[in-house]
Scaffold this active site. Structure first.
Site, mmCIF file in Angstrom:
data_model
loop_
_atom_site.group_PDB
_atom_site.id
_atom_site.type_symbol
_atom_site.label_atom_id
_atom_site.label_comp_id
_atom_site.label_asym_id
_atom_site.label_seq_id
_atom_site.Cartn_x
_atom_site.Cartn_y
_atom_site.Cartn_z
ATOM 1 N N PRO A 2 49.251 -32.331 62.032
ATOM 2 C CA PRO A 2 49.157 -32.576 62.718
ATOM 3 C C PRO A 2 47.951 -32.529 63.798
ATOM 4 O O PRO A 2 46.751 -32.142 63.062
ATOM 5 C CB PRO A 2 49.377 -30.890 63.194
ATOM 6 C CG PRO A 2 49.470 -30.315 62.380
ATOM 7 C CD PRO A 2 49.094 -30.602 60.845
ATOM 8 N N GLU A 3 48.312 -33.680 64.485
ATOM 9 C CA GLU A 3 46.887 -33.885 65.522
ATOM 10 C C GLU A 3 47.004 -32.815 66.832
ATOM 11 O O GLU A 3 47.962 -32.479 66.803
ATOM 12 C CB GLU A 3 46.868 -34.890 65.707
ATOM 13 C CG GLU A 3 47.072 -36.408 64.254
ATOM 14 C CD GLU A 3 46.411 -38.014 64.143
ATOM 15 O OE1 GLU A 3 45.994 -38.700 65.539
ATOM 16 O OE2 GLU A 3 47.293 -38.443 64.113
#
Length: 292
Positions: A2-3
């Site tokens: 995840p960013e």
DNA sequence: CGGCCCCTGACG
DNA sequence: CGTCAGGGGCCG
């Protein structure tokens, strides 16, 4: 994995459900995912604590307690956080389980075991997690084109690698760096010091625009979040270049290229994102054409 | 800086 | 079987 947009989605989804609950127990089945303090101390110190909120800093998540203590968590590539009923199917690779006062559980699972927890005492300075090394949030008012230019303007490093560093601006990872550079029409391999003032401005605006866009697209109900096991993100249908190598550019229909920059897979449009300036572009810049 | 490491799983 | 994966730290 995840960013910033995914981590923000996780925070927004979980916070309302966790707020006000107490930790009844903590089970750590893989002690190495607790980086600080020891897994035993992590367990002991969290029991009985009341959750007062969640936060995010870059790609780090925070769980805040009324005592002032804070749990910091980085999901790295494959980590996931899920709130489940107690009798819910236990995913493989579940390494930490928090038993909550409403009978549900907060579970951390991570196949690759890269994710890490840290527990900070109230008032304790964070010298462990790496949060202290982070640069500005992209939505911080101090995050301006001048700030980016001043920070990177002299670097010979590629602009893609600059965006992947977390020390100047934080939260951008491999997918969104490609998406941002595509939208800003900047070749990922361009040295940072080759960007014009105009390009720094466009890049700054594009970082904020693309991240806001993907935060919006990631919004999800608690039910759908549980359904997707907290790891199914909604952004993929909206990615324009990442994962689309060999396909047509959505803007100009040129075939999208894949290359490796800084050891990371990078996709770009060779026509929209020129590596070298064309003679025409140089002429325009030289004559000041297009300005005013 | 590049290169290697931490791990498992998916895919060719 | 080899290669790759949306992350980051460390080492020479």
């Amino acid at each position: 994995m995840p960013e910033l947009p995914e981590v923000e989605m996780i925070r927004q989804t979980l916070e309302p459900q966790l707020k006000g609950l107490h930790i009844k127990n903590v089970m750590v089945s893989r002690p190495e995912v607790v980086a600080q303090p020891s897994a035993g101390e992590f367990h002991q110190r969290l029991i009985g604590q009341k959750i007062c909120g969640m936060g995010r800093r870059g790609k780090f998540l925070k769980i805040c307690f009324e005592s002032g203590d804070t749990v910091i968590l980085h999901l790295r590539m494959t980590g996931g956080l899920l709130i489940t009923p107690a009798d819910y199917f236990v995913e493989k690779h579940t390494h930490v389980t928090f038993h909550l006062s409403d009978g549900r559980e907060l579970r951390f699972s991570d196949p690759r075991r890269f994710g890490r927890f840290w527990l900070l005492n109230s008032g304790e300075e964070d010298t462990y997690s790496g949060v202290y090394k982070l640069g500005l949030e992209p939505f911080d008012e101090r995050f301006t084109d001048k700030y980016l230019r001043d920070s990177y303007g002299d670097r010979r490093k590629t602009i893609k690698e600059c965006l992947l560093e977390q020390g100047i601006v934080t939260g951008i990872g491999n997918i969104y760096s490609d998406e941002i550079l595509f939208t800003a029409k900047i070749h990922p391999r361009r040295p940072a010091n080759s960007l014009s003032v105009k390009e720094w401005k466009l890049l700054t605006e594009t970082i904020q625009e693309r991240l806001s866009f993907f935060i919006e697209k990631n919004r999800i109900s608690p039910e759908d979040y549980l359904e997707g096991k907290g790891k199914e993100y909604r952004n993929t249908p909206f990615l324009q270049v990442y994962g689309h190598q060999g396909e047509e550019c959505p803007v100009c229909r040129e075939v999208l290229c894949r290359t490796v920059i800084g050891g990371r897979s990078s996709v770009f449009c060779p026509k929209c994102q020129r590596e070298k300036k064309t003679r025409q572009a140089r002429m325009n810049q030289g004559t000041g054409k297009g300005k005013r």
